[in-house]
Write a protein that holds these residues in place. Structure first.
Motif, PDB file in Angstrom:
ATOM      1  N   GLN A 148     -13.322   3.367  -7.228  1.00 36.29           N
ATOM      2  CA  GLN A 148     -13.325   3.210  -5.776  1.00 36.29           C
ATOM      3  C   GLN A 148     -14.674   2.657  -5.316  1.00 36.29           C
ATOM      4  OE1 GLN A 148     -10.035   6.498  -4.509  1.00 36.29           O
ATOM      5  NE2 GLN A 148     -12.039   6.766  -3.679  1.00 36.29           N
ATOM      6  N   ALA A 171      -6.796  -1.141  -1.336  1.00 38.92           N
ATOM      7  CA  ALA A 171      -6.332   0.248  -1.482  1.00 38.92           C
ATOM      8  C   ALA A 171      -4.850   0.232  -1.821  1.00 38.92           C
ATOM      9  CB  ALA A 171      -6.572   1.009  -0.185  1.00 38.92           C
ATOM     10  N   HIS A 172      -4.435   1.253  -2.567  1.00 39.41           N
ATOM     11  CA  HIS A 172      -3.024   1.380  -2.944  1.00 39.41           C
ATOM     12  C   HIS A 172      -2.658   2.868  -2.933  1.00 39.41           C
ATOM     13  CE1 HIS A 172       0.647  -0.241  -4.574  1.00 39.41           C
ATOM     14  NE2 HIS A 172       0.654   0.677  -5.506  1.00 39.41           N
ATOM     15  N   PRO A 173      -2.548   3.452  -1.715  1.00 45.39           N
ATOM     16  CA  PRO A 173      -2.250   4.884  -1.611  1.00 45.39           C
ATOM     17  C   PRO A 173      -0.883   5.218  -2.215  1.00 45.39           C
ATOM     18  CG  PRO A 173      -2.951   3.966   0.502  1.00 45.39           C
ATOM     19  CD  PRO A 173      -2.730   2.831  -0.420  1.00 45.39           C
ATOM     20  N   PRO A 174      -0.667   6.413  -2.697  1.00 45.77           N
ATOM     21  CA  PRO A 174      -1.603   7.537  -2.656  1.00 45.77           C
ATOM     22  C   PRO A 174      -2.535   7.579  -3.858  1.00 45.77           C
ATOM     23  CG  PRO A 174       0.495   8.333  -3.468  1.00 45.77           C
ATOM     24  CD  PRO A 174       0.669   6.847  -3.172  1.00 45.77           C
ATOM     25  N   ALA A 175      -2.218   6.864  -4.938  1.00 42.89           N
ATOM     26  CA  ALA A 175      -3.044   6.953  -6.149  1.00 42.89           C
ATOM     27  C   ALA A 175      -4.457   6.418  -5.914  1.00 42.89           C
ATOM     28  CB  ALA A 175      -2.381   6.202  -7.300  1.00 42.89           C
ATOM     29  N   PHE A 176      -4.592   5.321  -5.159  1.00 41.21           N
ATOM     30  CA  PHE A 176      -5.893   4.723  -4.882  1.00 41.21           C
ATOM     31  C   PHE A 176      -6.042   4.585  -3.370  1.00 41.21           C
ATOM     32  CE2 PHE A 176      -4.549   3.260  -9.061  1.00 41.21           C
ATOM     33  CZ  PHE A 176      -5.619   3.713  -9.821  1.00 41.21           C
ATOM     34  N   PRO A 177      -6.542   5.655  -2.712  1.00 44.64           N
ATOM     35  CA  PRO A 177      -6.571   5.669  -1.250  1.00 44.64           C
ATOM     36  C   PRO A 177      -7.599   4.734  -0.620  1.00 44.64           C
ATOM     37  CG  PRO A 177      -7.566   7.651  -2.134  1.00 44.64           C
ATOM     38  CD  PRO A 177      -6.995   6.892  -3.296  1.00 44.64           C
ATOM     39  N   ALA A 178      -8.560   4.257  -1.391  1.00 43.15           N
ATOM     40  CA  ALA A 178      -9.599   3.375  -0.857  1.00 43.15           C
ATOM     41  C   ALA A 178      -9.656   2.101  -1.689  1.00 43.15           C
ATOM     42  CB  ALA A 178     -10.953   4.080  -0.889  1.00 43.15           C
ATOM     43  N   GLU A 179     -10.335   1.091  -1.140  1.00 47.72           N
ATOM     44  CA  GLU A 179     -10.552  -0.126  -1.914  1.00 47.72           C
ATOM     45  C   GLU A 179     -11.286   0.216  -3.203  1.00 47.72           C
ATOM     46  OE1 GLU A 179     -12.764  -2.674   0.763  1.00 47.72           O
ATOM     47  OE2 GLU A 179     -10.925  -3.766   1.255  1.00 47.72           O
TER      48      GLU A 179
END
Length: 188
Positions: A148, A171-179
């Motif tokens: 992140q 970002a790719h929520p929920p696994a990657f919530p931020a850039e």
């Protein structure tokens, strides 16, 4: 467990070794997961011993399947003591190392008490060397490291180990919530 990668002592940094996770690691793993700062930085939330056992079994299945090679990183309890025991200082992993694929991903975390001591770069360098040597004949040419954007320590680890910054990931929520950042290292 007899398979281990040894990392020699360097200056004031003690020797350490990487080896597949074993049941004896569960108490140290669950203790580490109790630390709030650790959980925020890694996303690894093992609530109890049962969660840790399930996590360990996932790591072991990865070795058996040949698609996830997860290592506990330990400092020996005593000088020259490279067995199954030791103090847990980190975790490194090579993911999706398919024999037919040219790309795999690396990941890592550092135990809270070991942060800022150069553990992550040394462990990642050992994993990177092992990955390229072990899977070269299978076509491995590229390792990717993702983190992140709010994790500048991981940028420093990437730079110290030769992983070049390539681009910002959305970002790719929920696994990657931020850039995130994508860093890459290629064979050779």
């Amino acid at each position: 467990m007899t398979f281990a990668l040894r990392v020699e002592a360097a200056g004031s940094m003690p020797a350490m070794y990487l080896r597949p996770w074993v049941e004896e690691d569960i108490p140290a793993l669950t203790a580490e997961c109790r630390d709030a700062a650790f959980r925020r930085g890694t996303g690894l939330a093992l609530r109890d011993n049962d969660d840790a056992v399930r996590w360990l079994k996932t790591q072991q299945r990865g070795w058996e399947a040949g698609d996830r090679f997860s290592f506990a990183v330990l400092e020996p309890e005593e000088e020259g003591g490279f067995g199954t025991g030791g103090r847990l200082v980190a975790h490194v992993v090579l993911k999706t190392a398919a024999p037919t694929g040219p790309t795999a991903e690396v990941g890592y975390w550092t135990a809270t008490r070991a942060r800022g001591r150069g553990v992550a770069p040394r462990a990642l360098k050992a994993l990177t060397t092992w990955a390229f040597e072990t899977f070269a004949a299978d076509g491995l040419q590229r390792l990717e490291l993702l983190h992140q954007v709010d994790n500048p320590a991981s940028c420093r680890v990437a730079a110290k180990t030769g992983y070049e910054f390539v681009r910002v990931l959305p970002a790719h929520p929920p696994a990657f919530p931020a850039e995130g950042h994508l860093h890459v290292r290629t064979a050779g």
